[in-house]
Design a protein around this motif. Structure first.
Motif, PDB file in Angstrom:
ATOM      1  N   SER A   1      87.775   7.981 -13.403  1.00 54.89           N
ATOM      2  CA  SER A   1      87.980   7.941 -15.037  1.00 54.89           C
ATOM      3  C   SER A   1      87.727   9.244 -15.473  1.00 54.89           C
ATOM      4  O   SER A   1      88.044   9.523 -16.770  1.00 54.89           O
ATOM      5  CB  SER A   1      86.784   7.131 -15.493  1.00 54.89           C
ATOM      6  OG  SER A   1      85.495   7.567 -15.002  1.00 54.89           O
TER       7      SER A   1
ATOM      8  N   GLU B   1      88.918   0.707 -17.269  1.00 58.51           N
ATOM      9  CA  GLU B   1      90.208   0.632 -16.559  1.00 58.51           C
ATOM     10  C   GLU B   1      89.929   1.378 -15.134  1.00 58.51           C
ATOM     11  O   GLU B   1      90.692   0.758 -14.243  1.00 58.51           O
ATOM     12  CB  GLU B   1      91.069   1.747 -17.335  1.00 58.51           C
ATOM     13  CG  GLU B   1      92.509   1.930 -16.630  1.00 58.51           C
ATOM     14  CD  GLU B   1      93.431   2.833 -17.532  1.00 58.51           C
ATOM     15  OE1 GLU B   1      94.548   2.962 -17.274  1.00 58.51           O
ATOM     16  OE2 GLU B   1      93.181   3.104 -18.649  1.00 58.51           O
TER      17      GLU B   1
ATOM     18  N   LYS C   1      88.129   4.069 -20.702  1.00 57.33           N
ATOM     19  CA  LYS C   1      88.471   4.580 -19.391  1.00 57.33           C
ATOM     20  C   LYS C   1      87.484   4.194 -18.226  1.00 57.33           C
ATOM     21  O   LYS C   1      88.111   4.159 -17.013  1.00 57.33           O
ATOM     22  CB  LYS C   1      88.220   6.402 -19.725  1.00 57.33           C
ATOM     23  CG  LYS C   1      89.074   7.158 -20.399  1.00 57.33           C
ATOM     24  CD  LYS C   1      88.604   8.686 -20.469  1.00 57.33           C
ATOM     25  CE  LYS C   1      89.563   9.401 -21.316  1.00 57.33           C
ATOM     26  NZ  LYS C   1      89.346  10.877 -21.312  1.00 57.33           N
TER      27      LYS C   1
ATOM     28  N   GLN D   1      88.309  -1.250 -13.089  1.00 59.16           N
ATOM     29  CA  GLN D   1      89.249  -2.528 -12.794  1.00 59.16           C
ATOM     30  C   GLN D   1      89.967  -1.878 -11.618  1.00 59.16           C
ATOM     31  O   GLN D   1      90.186  -3.000 -10.653  1.00 59.16           O
ATOM     32  CB  GLN D   1      90.005  -2.882 -13.855  1.00 59.16           C
ATOM     33  CG  GLN D   1      91.098  -3.913 -13.690  1.00 59.16           C
ATOM     34  CD  GLN D   1      91.766  -4.186 -14.796  1.00 59.16           C
ATOM     35  OE1 GLN D   1      91.458  -4.103 -15.901  1.00 59.16           O
ATOM     36  NE2 GLN D   1      92.919  -4.908 -14.587  1.00 59.16           N
TER      37      GLN D   1
END
Length: 200
Positions: A39, A16, A13, A19
């Protein structure tokens, strides 16, 4: 101690969310608070898992490189190499890898990057495979070809404003994208042909 499934999920999480944050704001502009909010994970967990923002960025880059390697592996045959240029173009159209690389370049310039040895090893592997596809025994020459092919396929996404200014509104239609892809693939094939004919 091995990471628990819950810990792996938390790490995923965070990566992601990081990013997305780094892609939008770069390393300097990214904020740990926003990554935590994106997140849904406590900000302190970010530091517990990654230590600092630069280490988190390095982990994100490792993640995106692993994804590209899985989706668009470097070819070891001429046929695969000819398809590779279009595959890289297609990948970058759907991915934020080039944005992350551009931010990384702006942040570090020509200086060393975190996990540099791992990234070098990645490219040593790629140029070795490319040497096989080209039938040459010169990794440095293969690296020059790789730079040309990847640069050709990724440039429209690194500087999207240039693509828009040059191609106009029609460039952003599906037919415009198809024409651009066909042109880039054709020029990539010319580079490959020159190498196979011993001209490079």
């Amino acid at each position: 101690m091995a990471e628990t499934p819950k810990g792996q999920q938390t790490r995923a999480k965070l990566l992601e969310a990081a990013q997305a944050e780094f892609s939008e704001y770069g390393l300097a502009g990214a904020r740990v608070d926003r990554i935590a909010e994106r997140s849904g994970v406590n900000k302190q967990r970010i530091y517990a898992y990654f230590g600092n923002k630069e280490a988190l960025f390095a982990a994100v880059m490792t993640r995106v490189y692993a994804h590209m390697s899985a989706v668009v592996p470097i070819p070891t045959t001429e046929e695969g190499l000819r398809a590779y240029v279009g595959d890289v173009f297609d990948y970058h159209r759907e991915s934020d890898l080039v944005r992350l690389l551009a931010w990384e370049g702006l942040h570090y310039g020509a200086g060393p990057i975190p996990d540099e040895k791992e990234r070098e090893a990645y490219y040593v592997h790629k140029t070795a495979a490319l040497s096989v596809a080209l039938g040459i025994d010169d990794p440095t020459a293969a690296a020059r070809v790789l730079i040309a092919l990847v640069g050709l396929a990724s440039w429209p996404f690194i500087v999207p404003q240039q693509r828009r200014l040059m191609l106009g509104p029609d460039g952003d239609t599906e037919s415009g994208w198809a024409l651009l892809r066909a042109s880039i693939v054709a020029h990539g094939h010319s580079i490959i042909d020159n190498v196979l004919q011993g001209s490079v």
